[in-house]
Design a protein around this motif. Structure first.
Motif, PDB file in Angstrom:
ATOM      1  N   VAL A 107      -2.827  11.745   2.406  1.00 44.02           N
ATOM      2  CA  VAL A 107      -3.055  12.300   3.738  1.00 44.02           C
ATOM      3  C   VAL A 107      -2.488  13.707   3.758  1.00 44.02           C
ATOM      4  O   VAL A 107      -1.374  13.947   3.287  1.00 44.02           O
ATOM      5  CB  VAL A 107      -2.366  11.450   4.839  1.00 44.02           C
ATOM      6  N   MET A 108      -3.264  14.627   4.296  1.00 43.22           N
ATOM      7  CA  MET A 108      -2.809  16.013   4.387  1.00 43.22           C
ATOM      8  C   MET A 108      -3.486  16.702   5.541  1.00 43.22           C
ATOM      9  O   MET A 108      -4.469  16.202   6.094  1.00 43.22           O
ATOM     10  CB  MET A 108      -3.061  16.749   3.067  1.00 43.22           C
ATOM     11  N   MET A 153       0.844  -1.171   0.000  1.00 43.69           N
ATOM     12  CA  MET A 153       0.000   0.000   0.000  1.00 43.69           C
ATOM     13  C   MET A 153       0.891   1.236   0.000  1.00 43.69           C
ATOM     14  O   MET A 153       1.831   1.327   0.778  1.00 43.69           O
ATOM     15  CB  MET A 153      -0.915  -0.004   1.220  1.00 43.69           C
ATOM     16  N   ASN A 154       0.627   2.173  -0.875  1.00 47.92           N
ATOM     17  CA  ASN A 154       1.346   3.438  -0.970  1.00 47.92           C
ATOM     18  C   ASN A 154       0.492   4.556  -0.389  1.00 47.92           C
ATOM     19  O   ASN A 154      -0.650   4.740  -0.815  1.00 47.92           O
ATOM     20  CB  ASN A 154       1.653   3.779  -2.428  1.00 47.92           C
ATOM     21  N   ILE A 155       1.065   5.304   0.545  1.00 49.70           N
ATOM     22  CA  ILE A 155       0.367   6.434   1.145  1.00 49.70           C
ATOM     23  C   ILE A 155       1.193   7.687   0.911  1.00 49.70           C
ATOM     24  O   ILE A 155       2.359   7.762   1.315  1.00 49.70           O
ATOM     25  CB  ILE A 155       0.124   6.219   2.649  1.00 49.70           C
ATOM     26  N   LEU A 156       0.595   8.671   0.247  1.00 49.46           N
ATOM     27  CA  LEU A 156       1.239   9.952   0.016  1.00 49.46           C
ATOM     28  C   LEU A 156       0.839  10.904   1.139  1.00 49.46           C
ATOM     29  O   LEU A 156      -0.346  11.139   1.354  1.00 49.46           O
ATOM     30  CB  LEU A 156       0.816  10.529  -1.339  1.00 49.46           C
ATOM     31  N   VAL A 157       1.827  11.413   1.854  1.00 51.33           N
ATOM     32  CA  VAL A 157       1.583  12.333   2.961  1.00 51.33           C
ATOM     33  C   VAL A 157       2.107  13.701   2.537  1.00 51.33           C
ATOM     34  O   VAL A 157       3.314  13.908   2.414  1.00 51.33           O
ATOM     35  CB  VAL A 157       2.282  11.863   4.256  1.00 51.33           C
ATOM     36  N   ALA A 158       1.191  14.631   2.294  1.00 50.91           N
ATOM     37  CA  ALA A 158       1.566  15.981   1.869  1.00 50.91           C
ATOM     38  C   ALA A 158       1.810  16.833   3.107  1.00 50.91           C
ATOM     39  O   ALA A 158       0.941  16.937   3.983  1.00 50.91           O
ATOM     40  CB  ALA A 158       0.460  16.586   1.011  1.00 50.91           C
ATOM     41  N   GLU A 167       0.670   6.352  13.703  1.00 49.82           N
ATOM     42  CA  GLU A 167      -0.229   5.608  14.594  1.00 49.82           C
ATOM     43  C   GLU A 167      -1.317   4.868  13.814  1.00 49.82           C
ATOM     44  O   GLU A 167      -1.669   3.745  14.153  1.00 49.82           O
ATOM     45  CB  GLU A 167      -0.862   6.553  15.612  1.00 49.82           C
ATOM     46  N   LEU A 168      -1.836   5.495  12.784  1.00 48.28           N
ATOM     47  CA  LEU A 168      -2.940   4.896  12.032  1.00 48.28           C
ATOM     48  C   LEU A 168      -2.503   3.833  11.034  1.00 48.28           C
ATOM     49  O   LEU A 168      -3.207   2.851  10.821  1.00 48.28           O
ATOM     50  CB  LEU A 168      -3.708   5.987  11.267  1.00 48.28           C
ATOM     51  N   PHE A 169      -1.342   4.037  10.409  1.00 44.37           N
ATOM     52  CA  PHE A 169      -0.992   3.207   9.258  1.00 44.37           C
ATOM     53  C   PHE A 169       0.343   2.503   9.354  1.00 44.37           C
ATOM     54  O   PHE A 169       0.848   2.031   8.337  1.00 44.37           O
ATOM     55  CB  PHE A 169      -1.008   4.060   7.985  1.00 44.37           C
ATOM     56  N   PHE A 193       5.353   4.869   2.796  1.00 41.65           N
ATOM     57  CA  PHE A 193       4.989   6.276   2.934  1.00 41.65           C
ATOM     58  C   PHE A 193       5.840   7.117   2.002  1.00 41.65           C
ATOM     59  O   PHE A 193       7.054   6.935   1.913  1.00 41.65           O
ATOM     60  CB  PHE A 193       5.202   6.757   4.375  1.00 41.65           C
ATOM     61  N   TRP A 194       5.199   8.031   1.327  1.00 40.71           N
ATOM     62  CA  TRP A 194       5.869   9.013   0.487  1.00 40.71           C
ATOM     63  C   TRP A 194       5.567  10.375   1.096  1.00 40.71           C
ATOM     64  O   TRP A 194       4.415  10.813   1.070  1.00 40.71           O
ATOM     65  CB  TRP A 194       5.346   8.948  -0.943  1.00 40.71           C
TER      66      TRP A 194
END
Length: 145
Positions: free
Chosen positions: A108-109, A1-6, A22-24, A31-32
């Motif tokens: 996520v932002m 799973m790829n999660i982009l965090v801006a 904490e969530l993921f 994480f990106w």
């Protein structure tokens, strides 16, 4: 799973990273971390402008690069798969194009909770991303009372 965090690299960025961890923080999550920097001076009309403006932009870009790399290093030290990205451009478009390029499953932002007048004048990055995103967007409120 790829999660982009801006991240905008404001003080609230640490809270966003903490909540994301904490969530993921699960196996097989990548994480990106993305910070979108202001466009090049040439793009905004400073091609032949004063050198001090060009120097200030370069110093700011260097500081932003160090900041996003420091956050990524902290996450990697906690055994979290993470890569930091610093890209120049218009913030909502850059977030969406990077999410597509990275095949992100989630963006996520944070949201600073601007009042109506500020939002009308300045716009809302999170609102623009939500409006045009084809993948889920998690917005973490960062307004402090």
């Amino acid at each position: 799973m790829n999660i982009l965090v801006a991240l905008d690299l404001s003080p609230s960025s640490q809270e966003i990273v903490k909540q994301v961890e904490e969530l993921f923080n699960l196996p097989h999550v990548k994480f990106w971390l993305l910070h979108v920097a202001d466009p090049e001076p040439e793009f905004i009309g400073y091609a032949d402008g004063p050198q001090y403006i060009r120097d200030a932009v370069a110093q700011e870009f260097h500081a932003e690069h160090k900041a996003i790399q420091a956050i990524a290093t902290e996450m990697r030290n906690a055994q979290i798969d993470c890569t930091a990205l610093l890209i120049q451009g218009y913030c909502p478009d850059t977030i969406l194009s990077e999410a597509q390029r990275l095949k992100a499953h989630l963006i996520v932002m944070g949201s600073h909770g601007k009042n109506m007048m500020k939002q009308l004048i300045l716009g809302s990055t999170s609102q623009a991303v939500i409006q045009d995103s084809k993948i889920p967007v998690l917005v973490i409120p960062t307004k402090t009372n």
